[in-house]
Design an enzyme around this catalytic site. Structure first.
Site, short mmCIF file in Angstrom:
data_model
loop_
_atom_site.label_atom_id
_atom_site.label_comp_id
_atom_site.label_asym_id
_atom_site.label_seq_id
_atom_site.Cartn_x
_atom_site.Cartn_y
_atom_site.Cartn_z
N GLU A 1 37.57 36.01 28.65
CA GLU A 1 36.64 35.10 29.40
C GLU A 1 36.60 34.63 28.28
O GLU A 1 35.86 35.12 26.75
CB GLU A 1 35.38 36.71 29.47
N GLU B 1 37.58 44.84 28.60
CA GLU B 1 36.50 45.92 27.29
C GLU B 1 36.77 47.12 27.31
O GLU B 1 35.75 47.75 27.53
CB GLU B 1 35.58 45.22 27.70
#
Length: 574
Positions: A307, A187
């Site tokens: 994810e 991220e």
């Protein structure tokens, strides 16, 4: 000769079970191209496409080595055991993502030497995973917001630390098989940038540096599959386009992409009235996978959904209503399979018990596992509320998803079509006579029966028949730190809560919507007979201004309640 319905149903169920067993990922042997755990052998060199496809499905070892603290237990999870890794494999997973946060274990510049004991422990769990015939995705995790995000203002220092970090990881694992993959950074984000153009350029620099460091380290890193994220691992079109430019510039067939998906945000956390997996939430999901497919997959780039889940799960899985979350995961599995994306479930300990080795919500995992290989029938709801003194027939809309409806049962008892229930197209009607029999004449409220709709494939859909009456609220006093509305739920269940001032403006957190966030601003406690209003709610309520709360229940009931804050004191009245 026609067999009795129950005999036919039993035969069908047995067939479905056998089909599921044959279709499920094997727990022995490996995925396509997954050779034995031999760090020095060169048995074969599967393409990146085959390596990534062989990782489906995957699981995240979350809140462990990625925790920010002294060791892997800092965020509440126990030390990883070999048995946990074996359980992950036995549950049908073929890969494991091991997020690691390393900044707190690194020494000063220029070496940024990583603590040997930390690397040894990570290596041990990587070894256990490979020995269990799981592919491994090792990623640099919360370093992204601890120090990597400072790249706009500390460019050279951050790049030096990032380079040194990956030099050490590349050296440590240089002779490992290609079933160990590296992911550059989790991220990625940048603080104090001049805008997204600079952020895209910085991420390109990080990804390119990562690629150069690993490839130049030699050994099996020369053709190891390297996984690159989009900015924020988001699936927005501009994010995907920027990453595609990086891929084209690298011109390396052993590179894959990754993104994350936690759903349409109001539904993912249950805020702004996002209680259902509705058309808006569905469109958000289909749009994400469509963009990934047309931008990356159609360009021949393997893609890993590194994810996925629902953000409300970070508190507990009950933040989202059971049936609605099952529909979300059923659809996600289908979208990923259609797009050719490998999925890796995020689990920070709230799903698979780290010491019990059991699923906290077996029905949820059954839906997720089924979605890896096939579709399942679902329905508009999994709960039917019946007023014991005013029973009336109710209808449920089936979403067949290409399956066929087979039967409806009450426990092990088959119900009779045309008499116990009616099916017209996709509308399943539960007649008054059936509901009267299921609810019965006994006193009290709650679930009276669980009906099961069976389809030709996938997992069945369960419908709770609940005896319920309109809830009753009572007056209360308390403080901003400790206030609850006394509630007789009477079988009903709270879906969401609105909060407004007398002039119609919105009260409390998330001031852009009247509907507050479930379990953050408020939370039902049926066992205690109360609806708790959190301190976070009162922290953003105007002192002395009455607030009208509207509690929305799943039966359709809506009840008004007024709370007024005076300093730290709170009063409430129905």
């Amino acid at each position: 000769m026609r067999r009795p319905l129950w005999t036919s149903l039993a035969a069908l169920v047995g067939t479905l079970a056998l089909t599921a067993t044959l279709a499920a990922p094997a727990t022995a042997g490996g995925p396509a191209g997954h050779g034995p755990h031999d760090r020095h052998g060169t048995r074969h060199q599967p393409s990146a496409e085959r390596v990534v496809a062989g990782m489906q499905p995957g699981w995240n070892l979350g809140n462990t080595f990625d925790s920010v603290g002294a060791d892997e237990t800092a965020w509440g999870n126990p030390r990883v055991t070999r048995q946990l890794i074996r359980t992950v494999r036995a549950q049908g997973f073929r890969s494991i993502r091991i997020p690691v946060t390393l900044g707190q274990f690194e020494g000063p510049p220029p070496d940024y030497a990583i603590d040997d004991a930390t690397l040894d422990r990570i290596q041990e769990v990587v070894d256990w995973s490979l020995d269990a015939r799981l592919s491994v995705l090792l990623d640099l995790h919360h370093d992204s917001w601890q120090w990597v995000n400072q790249m706009p203002t500390r460019h050279d220092e951050v790049l030096a630390q990032f380079t040194a970090t990956w030099e050490q990881l590349a050296e440590r694992f240089r002779d490992y098989p290609r079933t160990l993959l590296f992911e550059s950074v989790n991220e990625p984000q940048f603080a104090g940038s001049s805008g997204e153009d600079q952020e895209y350029a910085l991420l390109d620099e990080l990804n390119t540096t990562f690629h150069e460091v690993v490839r130049s380290s030699g050994g099996r890193n020369a053709d190891r599959v390297l996984v690159l994220p989009t900015l924020h691992t988001d699936s927005g079109q501009a994010r995907l386009d920027s990453l595609l430019e990086t891929y084209e510039a690298l011109d390396d067939e052993n590179v894959a992409a990754t993104f994350h998906y936690y759903g349409y945000w109001p539904f993912s956390v249950n805020v702004a009235g996002g209680t259902r997996f509705d058309e808006t939430a569905l469109a958000d999901m289909t749009g994400a996978f469509d963009r990934v497919e047309t931008t990356l997959r159609d360009a021949g780039i393997p893609v890993i959904l590194g994810e996925y889940g629902l953000l409300g799960f970070d508190r507990h899985t009950g933040t989202i209503e059971q049936g609605e979350k099952l529909k979300f995961f059923e659809q996600l599995g289908y979208e990923a399979r259609t797009a050719g994306v490998t999925t890796m479930l995020w689990d920070n300990g709230q799903h698979l018990g780290r010491t019990t080795y059991r699923w906290s919500d077996p029905a949820l995992f059954a839906q997720i596992r089924s979605s890896w290989t096939t579709r399942s029938g679902t329905a508009s709801t999994d709960q039917v509320f019946v007023h014991p003194d005013a029973v009336a027939e109710q209808s449920v809309t089936l979403d067949l998803h290409g399956t066929r409806f087979v039967a409806l049962t009450d426990g092990r008892k088959p119900l009779r079509a045309g008499k116990d229930y009616r099916l017209s197209g996709s509308t399943l009607t539960l007649p008054t006579r059936l509901l009267e029999r299921l609810v019965g004449s006994s006193a009290g409220y709650g679930t009276r029966a669980t009906l099961t709709a069976w389809f030709t494939r996938g997992v069945p859909w369960r419908i709770e028949v609940v005896a319920a009456d309109e809830p009753v609220l009572a007056a209360a006093t308390g403080t901003t730190e400790d206030f609850a509305v006394p509630t007789q739920f009477r079988g009903d269940r709270l879906a969401t809560m609105e909060a407004t001032y007398a002039d119609g403006s919105f009260a409390g957190p998330h001031g852009w919507t009247a509907f507050k966030e479930f379990d953050v601003a408020f939370a039902p406690d049926e066992a205690a007979g109360e609806i708790v209003l959190r301190p976070a709610f009162f922290a953003e309520v105007t002192d002395g201004a009455p607030v009208t709360l509207t509690f929305h229940f799943w039966s359709g009931a809506e009840l008004a309640y007024t709370v007024t804050r005076n300093g730290t004191a709170v009063t409430g009245t129905p």
